[in-house]
Design a protein around this motif. Structure first.
Motif, PDB file in Angstrom:
ATOM      1  N   THR A   1       0.806  -1.227   0.000  1.00  0.00           N
ATOM      2  CA  THR A   1       0.000   0.000   0.000  1.00  0.00           C
ATOM      3  C   THR A   1       0.839   1.276   0.000  1.00  0.00           C
ATOM      4  N   VAL A   2       2.168   1.154   0.077  1.00  0.00           N
ATOM      5  CA  VAL A   2       3.027   2.329   0.146  1.00  0.00           C
ATOM      6  C   VAL A   2       4.196   2.175  -0.828  1.00  0.00           C
ATOM      7  N   ALA A   3       4.447   3.215  -1.631  1.00  0.00           N
ATOM      8  CA  ALA A   3       5.586   3.227  -2.554  1.00  0.00           C
ATOM      9  C   ALA A   3       6.270   4.591  -2.483  1.00  0.00           C
ATOM     10  N   LEU A   4       7.587   4.577  -2.673  1.00  0.00           N
ATOM     11  CA  LEU A   4       8.407   5.778  -2.557  1.00  0.00           C
ATOM     12  C   LEU A   4       9.199   5.975  -3.837  1.00  0.00           C
TER      13      LEU A   4
ATOM     14  N   PRO B   1      -4.381   2.992   0.638  1.00  0.00           N
ATOM     15  CA  PRO B   1      -4.981   2.123   1.653  1.00  0.00           C
ATOM     16  C   PRO B   1      -6.131   1.277   1.130  1.00  0.00           C
ATOM     17  N   SER B   2      -6.725   1.682   0.011  1.00  0.00           N
ATOM     18  CA  SER B   2      -7.795   0.904  -0.610  1.00  0.00           C
ATOM     19  C   SER B   2      -7.775   1.161  -2.107  1.00  0.00           C
ATOM     20  N   GLU B   3      -8.550   0.386  -2.844  1.00  0.00           N
ATOM     21  CA  GLU B   3      -8.609   0.568  -4.294  1.00  0.00           C
ATOM     22  C   GLU B   3      -9.182   1.923  -4.664  1.00  0.00           C
TER      23      GLU B   3
ATOM     24  N   LEU C   1     -15.498   8.001  -5.462  1.00  0.00           N
ATOM     25  CA  LEU C   1     -16.754   7.929  -4.719  1.00  0.00           C
ATOM     26  C   LEU C   1     -17.638   6.816  -5.245  1.00  0.00           C
ATOM     27  N   SER C   2     -17.495   6.540  -6.536  1.00  0.00           N
ATOM     28  CA  SER C   2     -18.235   5.448  -7.169  1.00  0.00           C
ATOM     29  C   SER C   2     -17.514   5.091  -8.448  1.00  0.00           C
TER      30      SER C   2
END
Length: 801
Positions: A204-207, A249-251, A321-322
């Motif tokens: 979930t994290v990239a630098l 953190p989510s799609e 949002l959708s």
């Protein structure tokens, strides 16, 4: 006016005809030599370059590397319709489609830019000081031609430039390292080390981190008062860091904070003096020794300097949002500190020795002029945009910016008061309400600019072939500042408050029609604007009575507005092996903001020119005619002129002010530009592939300021007896027109999937290009030109891992 508009319509019609010809069916087998498809986000949504329904160019990372372009100026010469006026390192000014009213100088902090510059989603442009950011690990540079006021606001009157960085990648760890070195003919050596590193820290994290250091070679020599010469005084360096981290953190949610830092330090400027009041061949040997300056040479008494510290913090949040609706928030904070230290001894000598006749020990005192700019810019954009395949697509949002900019100047001539000047205007105490002893000029101007805008754009597919786009931006802004001017060279003004405000709407309507799968034609009417401002007071003690009357009373200037009419065609040819894009435009400009040099006052003012126009066309052709040959050609022709004039009446005599005459050209941008590039690939051994790239750039003649074309482009500077010239010669004649020039760059390299090494020769023909005119006190102190870098030979090597 009627004839001018008719010629503009003729150009538009010719472009449409060319578009239809370009898209005519061709009987040939489809080729596998497909041109790279480039994705852009010029309309706040991802689409291919060929699908954008207006004129746009994009230089991808590969093209930038192939051409050796490392910053905005080296890139611009390969793009049609854009021109860069070089005023010294870190001080370039951008013009698109010839829409420019001339050089914005260092002491005009209230003038806004005509071209907006963005780093990803954050605006970073500042009039005069366009950030000279390094292009390493840049995904692409987008050049949006024509007014972009609907989506990008005030600073994008004639267009927008966007640096799109490579984003952190979750797929795999990767990086690169580049080393380079170069030597300049009759100059010094330069080099660079650059690199980037991308690492996924988790699912979930990239630098992604980018760092670079560039040492600039010098090629200008500075003659000193004792006859000695300092070599290569315009050396310097640029170093920077870019750090971005993506949280997912989510799609549906993506959060990307980014930090950009860059520092530029230069030890001098790329200025070649043609005439200097303190060093010229016309001086009476009985008063001062004559001096003849050579090519790439200037005269200084003290070291000049340019420093620019740039920091950008931004945070971009995308939340789906959708499936059909996305919320985007962009928050940015920019901190900028700029110092320009100029040797103003020539300027001071033209006043103290020339106008007032003081003795040599007084007019040759060191006179450093410090220009300092500090700026803090906070912006917030919040927008909603549609997604999916619906016939109706839209984007809408709000924008807020708060700009705090402090500008100051100080001319400190140490020992001036103690040296005992004789003239009553100069003798006595030099200290004032704010100016210190020997501080002959002092200014302090803090600005605050607040802007709020609501924008939106709606796109509807009426059929599979026809799309209509409608957009608008409502804006409201207010600028306040306090003027403080002090010293013996200006009328004392202490904490004088000033205020300007404006509101309005900038609309845009575009139509796109697909003739077939390979040809799209488009048309649009769009508007852009540039905010008005407040003029500085005249340096009244230096003004002649005539100039005081001519230039007095011009306290503010109004918004500049532009209405653009454009048609174009985008074609994909030979089964994707070539693309041909053409466009033609007519831009009607109202209240053009033109800079005027206020004669003997050593002041600059902005005037509104009621009417002006720019018309022309652009063409870009990219092709891969053979499997091992790529070719690109881009060109533009622009006719930009004033359609009205500004006059002043003094003593019953009416005269044109500052060259603002009906029919005069808009300056800084050439009428004709052409760039061609070709790359030939050939096998070497095993996995190594060789390549040879040649680029050719032709930049047409132009002027630095509107007034430069008066008197047929011939300038005349007053020579003061005993200081700048003998009694037998009262003037120095020089050419204000900047001649056309041609630059050839060559690059021979070899590469694999990981290595890319090259030998390059920039400016292979060693052409000396005159980039801009630089005068002090309208030529009374100095006549000089900014010049380009001579032939440069170098090596570069890059390793990707």
């Amino acid at each position: 006016m009627k004839n001018k508009r008719s010629s503009g319509h003729a150009i538009l019609g010719a472009s449409v005809a060319l578009g239809f010809v370009a898209g005519a069916p061709l009987s040939h087998a489809e080729s596998t030599r497909v041109i790279e498809e480039v994705l852009v986000t010029a309309r706040k949504q991802s689409e291919t370059l060929q699908d954008v329904p207006f004129s746009i160019a994009a230089m991808t990372e590969g093209k930038l590397q192939q051409s050796g372009a490392t910053d905005l100026e080296s890139m611009a010469n390969n793009v049609a319709g854009i021109s860069i006026q070089n005023l010294g390192p870190g001080q370039s000014q951008v013009a698109i489609r010839g829409i420019s009213a001339g050089q914005i100088v260092r002491d005009q902090p209230g003038v806004k830019e005509q071209v907006g510059v963005y780093m990803d989603e954050s605006v970073i442009s500042m009039s005069l000081f366009t950030p000279d950011l390094d292009f390493y690990d840049i995904n692409r540079v987008e050049v949006l031609r024509g007014p972009q006021g609907t989506l990008f606001g005030s600073g994008s009157l004639s267009g927008t430039i966007r640096y799109i960085t490579n984003q952190p990648d979750f797929e795999a760890q990767s990086g690169s390292l580049q080393l380079g070195g170069e030597t300049v003919k009759d100059g010094s050596e330069g080099g660079n080390v650059k690199g980037h590193w991308n690492v996924p820290l988790s699912d979930t994290v990239a630098l992604r981190a980018v760092g670079y250091y560039q040492q600039y070679a010098g090629y200008i020599d500075a003659r000193q008062p004792d006859g000695s010469v300092k070599q290569d005084v315009n050396e310097g360096n640029r170093e920077g860091l870019r750090l971005a981290m993506t949280f997912k953190p989510s799609e549906a949610l993506t959060i990307t904070p980014k930090i950009v830092y860059q520092s530029i330090e230069m030890d001098g400027f790329n200025r070649e003096d043609q005439y200097n009041i303190l060093a010229n061949p016309y001086t009476d040997p009985g008063s001062r020794a004559p001096v003849t300056l050579g090519e790439y040479e200037q005269f200084t008494q003290l070291q000049e300097k340019f420093e620019d510290d740039f920091t950008l913090f931004d945070l971009t949040v995308n939340y789906d949002l959708s499936d059909s609706l996305t919320l985007t928030s962009v928050t940015s904070y920019t901190d900028r500190d700029v110092l320009v230290l100029r040797d103003a001894t020539t300027l001071n000598a033209s006043i103290v020795g020339g106008s007032y006749g003081e003795a040599e020990p007084i007019y040759t005192l060191d006179a450093p002029l410090y220009d300092t700019t500090t700026a803090e810019v906070t912006t917030q954009e919040l927008r909603l945009s549609s997604a999916g395949d619906s016939a109706l697509q839209w984007v809408g949002g709000v924008f807020y910016s708060d700009v705090r900019r402090d500008y100051a100047q100080s001319l400190l001539v140490t020992g001036f008061e103690a040296s005992g000047p004789v003239h009553s205007d100069l003798s006595g105490s030099t200290a004032g309400a704010r100016a210190k002893t020997d501080e002959l000029y002092f200014s302090e101007v803090p600005y605050k600019l607040e802007q709020f805008a609501v924008f939106g754009e709606l796109s509807y597919d009426f059929s599979d072939k026809t799309t209509v786009i409608v957009g608008a931006r409502w804006f409201d802004y207010e600028e306040t500042r306090e003027l403080t001017f002090d010293g013996i060279y200006t009328a004392s003004v202490i904490d004088k408050k000033g205020k300007v405000s404006s509101d309005g709407v900038s609309p845009r309507v575009m139509v796109r029609h697909d003739l077939n799968d390979d040809v799209m034609i488009n048309a649009q009417v769009s508007q852009g604007f540039r905010l008005g401002g407040i003029n500085d007071p005249l340096n009244a003690p230096l003004c002649s009575p005539t100039d005081l009357t001519t230039f007095g009373g011009n306290d503010t200037w109004d918004d500049e507005k532009l209405t653009n009419y454009e048609v174009g065609a985008k074609s994909t040819l030979f089964g994707g092996a070539a693309t041909l894009n053409v466009s033609a435009f007519y831009s009607d400009i109202k209240d053009l903001q033109a800079t005027v040099v206020a004669g003997s006052c050593s002041s600059r003012l902005v005037y509104n020119v009621p009417k002006a126009h720019s018309q022309g066309f652009e063409m870009e052709l990219f092709s891969r005619p053979l499997d091992n040959l790529e070719f690109g050609l881009s060109g533009s022709y622009v006719q930009a002129e004033l359609d009205s004039e500004v006059t002043s009446t003094t003593g019953g005599v009416t005269s044109v002010v500052g060259g603002i005459r009906d029919g005069n050209e808009l300056p800084t941008a050439p009428g004709f530009q052409l760039a061609a590039t070709a790359t030939y690939y050939f096998p070497i051994v095993d996995a190594w592939e060789g390549y040879f790239t040649a680029t050719y750039q032709n930049i047409g003649a132009r002027y630095t300021q509107i007034a430069d074309q008066e008197n047929g482009g011939q300038g005349s500077a007053t020579l003061f007896p005993g200081v700048g010239g003998p009694l037998s010669q009262s003037t120095y004649e020089y050419d204000r027109e900047l001649p056309a020039y041609q630059i050839v760059n060559l690059r021979l390299g070899a590469k694999t999937d990981q290595w890319n090494t090259a030998l390059f020769i920039n400016n292979a023909a060693d052409e000396k290009a005159i980039l801009s005119l630089d005068t002090e006190r309208d030529g009374r102190g100095r006549v000089a030109y900014h010049v380009n870098q001579p032939r440069t030979i170098g090596l570069s090597a890059r390793y990707d891992f």
